[in-house]
Design an enzyme around this catalytic site. Structure first.
Site, PDB file in Angstrom:
ATOM      1  N   ARG A  53       0.874  -1.181   0.000  1.00  0.00           N
ATOM      2  CA  ARG A  53       0.000   0.000   0.000  1.00  0.00           C
ATOM      3  C   ARG A  53       0.904   1.220   0.000  1.00  0.00           C
ATOM      4  O   ARG A  53       2.130   1.098   0.022  1.00  0.00           O
ATOM      5  CB  ARG A  53      -1.022  -0.013   1.144  1.00  0.00           C
ATOM      6  CG  ARG A  53      -0.708  -0.822   2.346  1.00  0.00           C
ATOM      7  CD  ARG A  53       0.408  -0.277   3.153  1.00  0.00           C
ATOM      8  NE  ARG A  53       0.183   1.128   3.456  1.00  0.00           N
ATOM      9  CZ  ARG A  53       1.134   1.986   3.729  1.00  0.00           C
ATOM     10  NH1 ARG A  53       2.407   1.607   3.746  1.00  0.00           N
ATOM     11  NH2 ARG A  53       0.882   3.247   3.995  1.00  0.00           N
ATOM     12  N   ARG A  90      -7.626   0.024  -6.569  1.00  0.00           N
ATOM     13  CA  ARG A  90      -7.805   1.104  -5.588  1.00  0.00           C
ATOM     14  C   ARG A  90      -7.911   2.423  -6.345  1.00  0.00           C
ATOM     15  O   ARG A  90      -7.066   2.712  -7.192  1.00  0.00           O
ATOM     16  CB  ARG A  90      -6.633   1.147  -4.588  1.00  0.00           C
ATOM     17  CG  ARG A  90      -6.568  -0.093  -3.705  1.00  0.00           C
ATOM     18  CD  ARG A  90      -5.621   0.097  -2.533  1.00  0.00           C
ATOM     19  NE  ARG A  90      -6.146   1.024  -1.561  1.00  0.00           N
ATOM     20  CZ  ARG A  90      -5.422   1.537  -0.550  1.00  0.00           C
ATOM     21  NH1 ARG A  90      -4.145   1.205  -0.414  1.00  0.00           N
ATOM     22  NH2 ARG A  90      -5.965   2.354   0.318  1.00  0.00           N
ATOM     23  N   GLN A 203      -2.070   2.198  10.090  1.00  0.00           N
ATOM     24  CA  GLN A 203      -0.772   2.203   9.398  1.00  0.00           C
ATOM     25  C   GLN A 203       0.303   2.932  10.201  1.00  0.00           C
ATOM     26  O   GLN A 203       1.478   2.640  10.061  1.00  0.00           O
ATOM     27  CB  GLN A 203      -0.911   2.869   8.017  1.00  0.00           C
ATOM     28  CG  GLN A 203      -1.675   2.061   6.992  1.00  0.00           C
ATOM     29  CD  GLN A 203      -3.125   2.485   6.936  1.00  0.00           C
ATOM     30  OE1 GLN A 203      -3.720   2.866   7.950  1.00  0.00           O
ATOM     31  NE2 GLN A 203      -3.711   2.414   5.764  1.00  0.00           N
ATOM     32  N   ASP A 244      -1.670  10.900  -1.583  1.00  0.00           N
ATOM     33  CA  ASP A 244      -1.956   9.891  -2.620  1.00  0.00           C
ATOM     34  C   ASP A 244      -2.277  10.523  -3.963  1.00  0.00           C
ATOM     35  O   ASP A 244      -2.200   9.867  -5.003  1.00  0.00           O
ATOM     36  CB  ASP A 244      -3.127   9.006  -2.184  1.00  0.00           C
ATOM     37  CG  ASP A 244      -2.664   8.032  -1.128  1.00  0.00           C
ATOM     38  OD1 ASP A 244      -2.505   8.455   0.035  1.00  0.00           O
ATOM     39  OD2 ASP A 244      -2.425   6.865  -1.470  1.00  0.00           O
ATOM     40  N   LYS A 255      -4.476  10.004   3.604  1.00  0.00           N
ATOM     41  CA  LYS A 255      -5.232   9.134   4.517  1.00  0.00           C
ATOM     42  C   LYS A 255      -6.228   9.925   5.362  1.00  0.00           C
ATOM     43  O   LYS A 255      -5.926  11.019   5.834  1.00  0.00           O
ATOM     44  CB  LYS A 255      -4.230   8.391   5.401  1.00  0.00           C
ATOM     45  CG  LYS A 255      -4.814   7.420   6.391  1.00  0.00           C
ATOM     46  CD  LYS A 255      -5.720   6.376   5.767  1.00  0.00           C
ATOM     47  CE  LYS A 255      -5.056   5.616   4.638  1.00  0.00           C
ATOM     48  NZ  LYS A 255      -6.021   4.804   3.863  1.00  0.00           N
TER      49      LYS A 255
HETATM   50  O1  MRU Z   1      -4.399   3.285   2.335  1.00  0.00           O
HETATM   51  P1  MRU Z   1      -2.900   3.431   2.238  1.00  0.00           P
HETATM   52  O2  MRU Z   1      -2.167   2.773   3.364  1.00  0.00           O
HETATM   53  O3  MRU Z   1      -2.389   3.019   0.868  1.00  0.00           O
HETATM   54  O4  MRU Z   1      -2.674   4.984   2.376  1.00  0.00           O
HETATM   55  C1  MRU Z   1      -1.359   5.501   2.315  1.00  0.00           C
HETATM   56  C2  MRU Z   1      -1.289   6.936   2.578  1.00  0.00           C
HETATM   57  O5  MRU Z   1      -2.270   7.608   2.794  1.00  0.00           O
HETATM   58  C3  MRU Z   1       0.066   7.553   2.477  1.00  0.00           C
HETATM   59  O6  MRU Z   1       0.184   8.635   3.358  1.00  0.00           O
HETATM   60  C4  MRU Z   1       0.215   8.024   1.034  1.00  0.00           C
HETATM   61  O7  MRU Z   1       0.129   6.944   0.143  1.00  0.00           O
HETATM   62  C5  MRU Z   1       1.452   8.752   0.761  1.00  0.00           C
HETATM   63  S1  MRU Z   1       2.724   7.638   0.751  1.00  0.00           S
HETATM   64  C6  MRU Z   1       4.111   7.868   0.214  1.00  0.00           C
END
Ligand code: MRU
Length: 365
Positions: A53, A90, A203, A244, A255
């Site tokens: 992820r 996703r 996470q 993201d 997130k």
């Molecule tokens: O749902 P996830 O664990 O894939 O979400 C990840 C995040 O929100 C990170 O902060 C984001 O991908 C930036 S990572 C380099």
């Protein structure tokens, strides 16, 4: 980065040059387990079920997924079908689209018998590029942490708050938000990280705390509601998060809960920075709140929690009354006006159209 003294990336080509190996992040922090992906369907499952992820790692896994697909069947139909299958995993991280588009653009003009080799070469390159990009984000972010530390008179602790996991586990190596922290730590700056646990999948508590601990970076895990209180009491020098998807106007989607931290930072005059690689920028949109699709995941992630019992077993328990409905929005958007600056591989800029265009003139519209 190192795991018990051994350097790892999060994804790599297996020794036989065909399979792809990953660290299964659903097993952390309790078990460090490497899993092999044999085909494109496995790569899609790994992304959807979050064995891997984080926006950059999702893109890298999708690139390898296309290579695995070409090994199975290099036809035009399979290029398109595999791209669609990976894209459906996703919706929020734009690196996924970036990587799949790049692989399709490379593969479709080639003769089918040339596709497998070309796809593996490009997937390896995408991973190497991600490592270089994240290292550069780390260098630019290090200067910001150094400046804050110096401005405060070089105290014995400089406090950075982060949300979710935007460390090396979210990328191929180094991380985005955590790359400056690793570089600061390695440069001798006494950085301490407030780690938001980041419900529902934790996470922060499971992954960020694990990787910071493995590298020896001082950190404290806090529940998601603590950041505002810490900021009111001068206990946070700066926030750094990942993203993201970043719009051309500098809105950042990260997130769920990131927006609330940005609001608290704004109210308390705490600088709020976001680390991002160029492929996280979606040049096709400006307004993140309106235009970024927000992933909604299974509500079981909200109604249940997994942890280790005193006896050492890893177990999942229910935490809400039977029958209570739940909702699971996975991301939120922080408007550019709450972001102090964007830390990219090309430098630090304001979260604005002009700021991003100054760093990426060829890509900005
Ligand atoms: O749902 P996830 O664990 O894939 O979400 C990840 C995040 O929100 C990170 O902060 C984001 O991908 C930036 S990572 C380099």
């Amino acid at each position: 980065m190192n795991v018990d003294g051994k350097p790892y990336r999060t994804i790599w080509l297996a020794d036989d040059g065909r399979g792809v190996e990953i660290i299964d992040q659903t097993k952390l922090p309790f078990t460090f387990e490497v899993t092999r992906l044999e085909d494109c369907a496995a790569a899609a499952t790994a992304i959807r079920d979050m064995w891997v992820r984080g926006a950059p790692l999702i893109g890298a896994t999708a690139a390898y997924g296309m290579a695995l697909a070409m090994r199975e069947d290099p036809s035009d139909e399979n290029v398109t079908a595999s791209a669609q299958a990976l894209m459906a995993t996703r919706p929020t991280a734009v690196n996924l689209r970036w990587a799949v588009d790049a692989m399709q653009a490379l593969l479709l003009p080639l003769a089918p018998n040339a596709r497998e080799q070309a796809a593996y070469i490009r997937a390896v390159e995408i991973c190497d590029e991600d490592v270089a990009i994240c290292s550069s984000i780390g260098d630019y972010g290090l200067s910001l942490i150094h400046n804050v530390w110096e401005a405060r008179g070089k105290p014995d602790r400089v406090n950075v708050l982060t949300h979710c996991n935007a460390g090396w586990l979210a990328t191929v190596d180094w991380g985005t938000a955590l790359a400056p922290i690793y570089k600061a730590h390695d440069a001798g700056i006494p950085v301490h990280v407030w780690v938001d646990e980041t419900r529902p999948r934790n996470q922060g508590a499971s992954l960020t705390a694990w990787e910071l601990g493995k590298h020896g970076v001082a950190h404290t895990v806090i529940v998601d509601n603590v950041g505002g209180h810490l900021m009111q009491h001068g206990m946070v020098d700066m926030c750094i998060t990942g993203t993201d998807r970043t719009t051309a106007a500098g809105d950042v989607c990260n997130k769920i809960g990131t927006y609330l931290k940005a609001l608290a930072a704004h109210d308390n005059g705490v600088p709020f920075y976001v680390g991002l690689p160029g492929p996280t920028i979606d040049w096709t949109i400006d307004d993140g709140v309106r235009d970024i699709p927000i992933e909604q995941r299974d509500t079981v992630e909200v109604t249940h929690m997994t942890g280790r019992t005193a006896g050492g077993d890893v177990e999942t328990v229910e935490i809400v009354p039977a029958g209570s409905p739940a909702a699971n929005f996975a991301f939120d958007v922080t408007p550019a006006r709450f972001v102090t600056g964007l830390i990219t591989e090309r430098g630090v800029c304001s979260a604005s159209k002009d700021g991003l265009a100054g760093l990426y003139p060829a890509l900005a519209g």
